[in-house]
Design an enzyme around this catalytic site. Structure first.
Site, mmCIF file in Angstrom:
data_model
loop_
_atom_site.group_PDB
_atom_site.id
_atom_site.type_symbol
_atom_site.label_atom_id
_atom_site.label_comp_id
_atom_site.label_asym_id
_atom_site.label_seq_id
_atom_site.Cartn_x
_atom_site.Cartn_y
_atom_site.Cartn_z
ATOM 1 N N GLY A 32 46.912 45.374 48.642
ATOM 2 C CA GLY A 32 46.136 45.964 47.553
ATOM 3 C C GLY A 32 46.981 46.955 46.787
ATOM 4 O O GLY A 32 48.112 47.276 47.182
ATOM 5 N N LYS A 38 44.466 50.994 51.647
ATOM 6 C CA LYS A 38 45.052 50.126 52.684
ATOM 7 C C LYS A 38 45.434 50.898 53.943
ATOM 8 O O LYS A 38 45.049 50.532 55.051
ATOM 9 C CB LYS A 38 46.317 49.431 52.147
ATOM 10 C CG LYS A 38 46.135 48.589 50.922
ATOM 11 C CD LYS A 38 47.448 47.940 50.522
ATOM 12 C CE LYS A 38 48.559 48.919 50.225
ATOM 13 N NZ LYS A 38 48.250 49.837 49.101
ATOM 14 N N SER A 106 52.432 44.516 48.642
ATOM 15 C CA SER A 106 52.760 43.073 48.662
ATOM 16 C C SER A 106 52.082 42.341 47.511
ATOM 17 O O SER A 106 51.176 41.540 47.724
ATOM 18 C CB SER A 106 52.384 42.452 50.012
ATOM 19 O OG SER A 106 51.094 42.813 50.445
#
Length: 201
Positions: A32, A38, A106
């Protein structure tokens, strides 16, 4: 890779380690935007699992970028290699029988697909922490969005670099609306069955 490398087999295997730990070992991958929540969720899920007596470890930017990957930059190529090394590290943890939680932006689908491929799709649980850029900017505890808006941080995901939402995450959390407590409950409900050993009573 050198042709002189030969894989060494050891007497204790992942099945035996999992049986000793009394649970499966998986990679729980939180993806995210920066500020989406996260790391907070990964941390709290680990706290819950630890209290249950499970063997856990969290990988995040601070404990990876400060050591193993301190030689990498934040270019697309540097980020790709950062995630590849993290995936290979997580693969070792899984083999050790440890539930591994990873909290990384990511942003690219191809990189997340590569992570899934490296650790094995049967070992990969993807948690998409969905949050709007606006909500993340309001939180902005580290002041990163402000710096990115001022052009001081290049290639900043959500501002000057893209984020590709996961195509089919295991679970999606909407942190704009869901409380941390409710999010954790939903995540635990999904992962608990995955952590049970086959035929485990």
């Amino acid at each position: 890779m050198s042709t002189n490398i030969v894989k060494q087999d050891y007497n204790v295997n992942v099945k035996q380690r999992r049986e000793q730990n009394k649970h499966n070992s998986k990679l729980i991958w939180f993806t995210g935007l920066s500020g989406s929540g996260k790391s907070t969720l990964a941390n709290q899920v680990e706290v819950y699992l630890h209290k249950q007596g499970k063997k856990t470890y969290v990988l995040d930017g601070d404990n990876i970028r400060g050591g193993l990957n301190k030689d990498l930059d934040f270019t697309p190529e540097g980020r790709e290699e950062n995630l590849r090394r993290i995936a290979e590290t997580a693969k070792l943890f899984i083999d050790a029988g440890v539930i591994t939680l990873a909290a990384f932006i990511s942003p690219m689908q191809k990189d997340r697909d590569k992570i899934r491929e490296i650790v094995g799709k049967e070992n990969f649980i993807e948690v998409f922490v969905n949050a709007s850029v606006e909500a993340c900017e309001k939180r902005d505890v580290k002041g990163l969005y402000k710096k990115a808006r001022a052009g001081k941080i290049p290639n900043f995901t959500g501002i000057s670099a893209p984020y590709e939402k996961p195509e089919n995450p295991t679970i999606q959390i909407n942190s704009d609306f869901e409380s941390i407590e409710d999010s954790i409950k939903r995540i635990i409900k999904v992962i608990n069955p995955e952590l049970e050993l086959p035929n485990h009573e």
